[in-house]
Motif scaffolding. Sequence first.
Motif, PDB file in Angstrom:
ATOM      1  N   LYS A   5       0.904  -1.297   0.059  1.00  0.00           N
ATOM      2  CA  LYS A   5      -0.123   0.099   0.134  1.00  0.00           C
ATOM      3  C   LYS A   5       0.803   1.387  -0.064  1.00  0.00           C
ATOM      4  N   GLU A   6       2.006   1.211   0.640  1.00  0.00           N
ATOM      5  CA  GLU A   6       2.822   2.268   0.589  1.00  0.00           C
ATOM      6  C   GLU A   6       3.552   2.630  -0.677  1.00  0.00           C
ATOM      7  N   ILE A   7       3.798   1.568  -1.388  1.00  0.00           N
ATOM      8  CA  ILE A   7       4.488   1.653  -2.693  1.00  0.00           C
ATOM      9  C   ILE A   7       3.541   2.160  -3.692  1.00  0.00           C
ATOM     10  N   LEU A   8       2.360   1.817  -3.831  1.00  0.00           N
ATOM     11  CA  LEU A   8       1.089   1.865  -4.543  1.00  0.00           C
ATOM     12  C   LEU A   8       0.726   3.655  -4.377  1.00  0.00           C
ATOM     13  N   ALA A   9       1.041   4.060  -3.082  1.00  0.00           N
ATOM     14  CA  ALA A   9       0.547   5.732  -3.103  1.00  0.00           C
ATOM     15  C   ALA A   9       1.683   6.232  -3.670  1.00  0.00           C
ATOM     16  N   GLN A  10       2.958   6.036  -4.056  1.00  0.00           N
ATOM     17  CA  GLN A  10       3.855   6.682  -4.618  1.00  0.00           C
ATOM     18  C   GLN A  10       3.669   7.127  -5.948  1.00  0.00           C
ATOM     19  N   THR A  11       4.509   8.189  -6.472  1.00  0.00           N
ATOM     20  CA  THR A  11       4.264   8.467  -7.958  1.00  0.00           C
ATOM     21  C   THR A  11       5.746   8.218  -8.562  1.00  0.00           C
ATOM     22  N   GLU A  12       6.782   7.978  -7.689  1.00  0.00           N
ATOM     23  CA  GLU A  12       8.186   7.301  -8.217  1.00  0.00           C
ATOM     24  C   GLU A  12       8.461   6.215  -7.568  1.00  0.00           C
ATOM     25  N   PHE A  13       9.278   5.245  -8.309  1.00  0.00           N
ATOM     26  CA  PHE A  13       9.122   3.949  -8.040  1.00  0.00           C
ATOM     27  C   PHE A  13      10.779   3.579  -8.417  1.00  0.00           C
ATOM     28  N   SER A  14      11.282   3.061  -7.289  1.00  0.00           N
ATOM     29  CA  SER A  14      12.621   2.206  -7.411  1.00  0.00           C
ATOM     30  C   SER A  14      12.651   0.941  -7.858  1.00  0.00           C
ATOM     31  N   LYS A  15      13.670   0.422  -8.317  1.00  0.00           N
ATOM     32  CA  LYS A  15      13.988  -0.828  -8.914  1.00  0.00           C
ATOM     33  C   LYS A  15      13.117  -1.871  -7.828  1.00  0.00           C
ATOM     34  N   ALA A  16      13.760  -1.825  -6.539  1.00  0.00           N
ATOM     35  CA  ALA A  16      13.108  -2.610  -5.374  1.00  0.00           C
ATOM     36  C   ALA A  16      11.572  -2.480  -5.121  1.00  0.00           C
ATOM     37  N   CYS A  20       8.986  -5.562  -5.878  1.00  0.00           N
ATOM     38  CA  CYS A  20       7.977  -5.888  -5.188  1.00  0.00           C
ATOM     39  C   CYS A  20       6.367  -5.928  -5.830  1.00  0.00           C
ATOM     40  N   LEU A  21       6.150  -5.141  -6.682  1.00  0.00           N
ATOM     41  CA  LEU A  21       4.863  -4.970  -7.410  1.00  0.00           C
ATOM     42  C   LEU A  21       5.033  -6.179  -8.319  1.00  0.00           C
ATOM     43  N   LEU A  22       5.853  -6.748  -8.798  1.00  0.00           N
ATOM     44  CA  LEU A  22       6.033  -7.906  -9.730  1.00  0.00           C
ATOM     45  C   LEU A  22       5.737  -9.207  -9.032  1.00  0.00           C
ATOM     46  N   GLU A 216      14.145  -3.473 -14.356  1.00  0.00           N
ATOM     47  CA  GLU A 216      15.226  -2.862 -15.096  1.00  0.00           C
ATOM     48  C   GLU A 216      14.463  -2.275 -16.269  1.00  0.00           C
ATOM     49  N   ASP A 217      13.762  -3.296 -17.055  1.00  0.00           N
ATOM     50  CA  ASP A 217      13.327  -2.990 -18.178  1.00  0.00           C
ATOM     51  C   ASP A 217      12.073  -1.835 -17.919  1.00  0.00           C
ATOM     52  N   LEU A 218      11.435  -1.698 -17.072  1.00  0.00           N
ATOM     53  CA  LEU A 218      10.252  -0.751 -16.638  1.00  0.00           C
ATOM     54  C   LEU A 218      10.935   0.574 -16.620  1.00  0.00           C
ATOM     55  N   LEU A 219      12.219   0.527 -15.903  1.00  0.00           N
ATOM     56  CA  LEU A 219      13.062   1.852 -15.556  1.00  0.00           C
ATOM     57  C   LEU A 219      13.524   2.266 -16.904  1.00  0.00           C
ATOM     58  N   PHE A 220      13.978   1.209 -17.802  1.00  0.00           N
ATOM     59  CA  PHE A 220      14.430   1.622 -19.155  1.00  0.00           C
ATOM     60  C   PHE A 220      13.583   2.486 -20.007  1.00  0.00           C
ATOM     61  N   LEU A 221      12.317   1.958 -19.867  1.00  0.00           N
ATOM     62  CA  LEU A 221      11.127   2.628 -20.482  1.00  0.00           C
ATOM     63  C   LEU A 221      10.903   3.982 -19.782  1.00  0.00           C
ATOM     64  N   LEU A 268       1.309   2.642 -13.692  1.00  0.00           N
ATOM     65  CA  LEU A 268       1.579   3.594 -12.493  1.00  0.00           C
ATOM     66  C   LEU A 268       2.985   4.256 -12.680  1.00  0.00           C
ATOM     67  N   LEU A 269       3.943   3.611 -13.180  1.00  0.00           N
ATOM     68  CA  LEU A 269       5.339   4.274 -13.286  1.00  0.00           C
ATOM     69  C   LEU A 269       5.169   5.604 -14.434  1.00  0.00           C
ATOM     70  N   MET A 270       4.495   5.100 -15.636  1.00  0.00           N
ATOM     71  CA  MET A 270       4.304   6.147 -16.767  1.00  0.00           C
ATOM     72  C   MET A 270       2.686   6.271 -17.167  1.00  0.00           C
ATOM     73  N   PRO A 271       2.085   7.181 -16.264  1.00  0.00           N
ATOM     74  CA  PRO A 271       0.610   7.154 -16.247  1.00  0.00           C
ATOM     75  C   PRO A 271      -0.030   7.595 -17.535  1.00  0.00           C
ATOM     76  N   ASP A 272       0.762   8.373 -18.480  1.00  0.00           N
ATOM     77  CA  ASP A 272      -0.045   9.072 -19.515  1.00  0.00           C
ATOM     78  C   ASP A 272       0.497   8.649 -20.826  1.00  0.00           C
ATOM     79  N   ILE A 273       1.158   7.453 -20.991  1.00  0.00           N
ATOM     80  CA  ILE A 273       1.573   6.621 -22.171  1.00  0.00           C
ATOM     81  C   ILE A 273       0.304   5.802 -22.643  1.00  0.00           C
TER      82      ILE A 273
END
Length: 363
Positions: A5-16, A20-22, A216-221, A268-273
Motif C-alpha cells: 500500500k505504501e508503494i502504490l501511494a507513490q508516484t516515483e518507484f525504485s527498482k526494489a 515488489c509489485l511484480l 530494469e526494463d520498466l526503468l529503461f522505458l 503507475l510508472l508512466m501514467p500518460d503513455i
Amino acid sequence: MKKIKEILAQTEFSKADLVCLLQAEREERQLLFEAAQARKVATVGKKVFFRGLVEFSNICAKDCLYCGIRKSNEKVLRYEATDDEILGACRFAWENRFGSVVLQSGELSSPAFVKRVDRLLQAIKKMSNKELGITLSCGEQTKETYQRWFESGAHRYLLRIESSTPDLYHKIHPQNDLHAYEKRQDCLKLLKECGYQVGTGVMIGLPFQTDEDLAEDLLFLKKLDVDMVGMGPYIEHEDTPLYAYRSQLKTKQERFDLALKMVASLRLLMPDINIAAATALQAIDPVGREKALKIGANVIMPNLTPCDFRKEYQLYEDKPCLDEDAALCRNCLEARIELAGSEIGYGEWGDSKHFYRRQEVTK
C-alpha cells in the motif's frame, strides 16, 4: 521492506519497489491492479483505441533466436501482400472508423523495401483523405529512411527492444553487428529526433530472465521517455533456437500473470503513455487482452492481415484469430471491450498524451 500500500501511494518507484509489485500475489496483486486501473482512468480515461494491424510481409533479414519468422527458419512460407491487399485492409480500417493502422513486417532495409513503404504511406494518406493515422513497425533503418517515412505520413513507430538488459539481449540474439544492442538503442533515439511518437516493448518470461531484469526494463522505458509500449508474455516457438531452453520457462499461466503485473506497474510508472493489450495475452487466456484493458492498457490491435497470410506470420505458437476475417475480428473486439468496461475511440488517432507533454517540455 515497504508494504504494498505504501508503494502504490507513490508516484516515483525504485527498482526494489517495482520488484515488489511484480512479485505481488493474491490480495496484494489485486491492490496493484485496482491502483493501475484508477491511475489509467484518471490520466487517459476509459477509451480504448483501435490500431488495425496489417502484417504485410514475413520476409526478414534478422535471425533473432526467439522468432518464428527468423531468416534461418526454412519451414516458413514467405509472403508479401500486394499493394492492393494492403490498401484494401487500410480502407476497411478507415471505413470502419478504426482511427489508425499499424503496418508491420519483417526487418528489411533494401532500397526497394524503403521505397515501397514510402509509396504505401502516401497511398494510404491519399485514400483516406489524410484521416487514417499510421504506425510503422518495420525494424531498424537509417535516420534518412525514418525521416522519409515520417514526411510521407507515418507518425508513430514501434521498435521493440525485447530486453533492455544487455546480457539477456545477447542471449536471445545472434552475436553479430546485425543484431547489436547498441544499434537498437540508437534507432530509438533517431526516431525521436525525426518527430515520431516512439514505442518499444519487451518480452516477459524469457528463459534466463529475472524479476530484477523486468524491473530494469520498466526503468529503461521510463528513462527512454517513450510514448507507447507494446509488451506481452514470451511464447516459445518450436522452430527457433530458444526452444531448446523451454524447460527453464515459467508456466504459460505464470508468464501471463507476470505480463499483467508488468502492464499495471508500467501504468503507475508512466501514467500518460499508450499501452497496448498484446495479442500474445490471448494466446494464453481467451480473454487475456480484456484483462489487460481492465488493469492499465488502452490500445488494442484488431488483425486486418488477409487470412491467407496470417498463419505464416507466427512469431510464436498458438497465435489467436488466424481464421477470423476483419469484420468478425472487429465485432468480437467491440463486444469484448464493452464487457471490459471500456469504450472505443472510434475515428480517433488516439495519440499518446505523453508525447504532447514531452513536446511541450522540449519547446
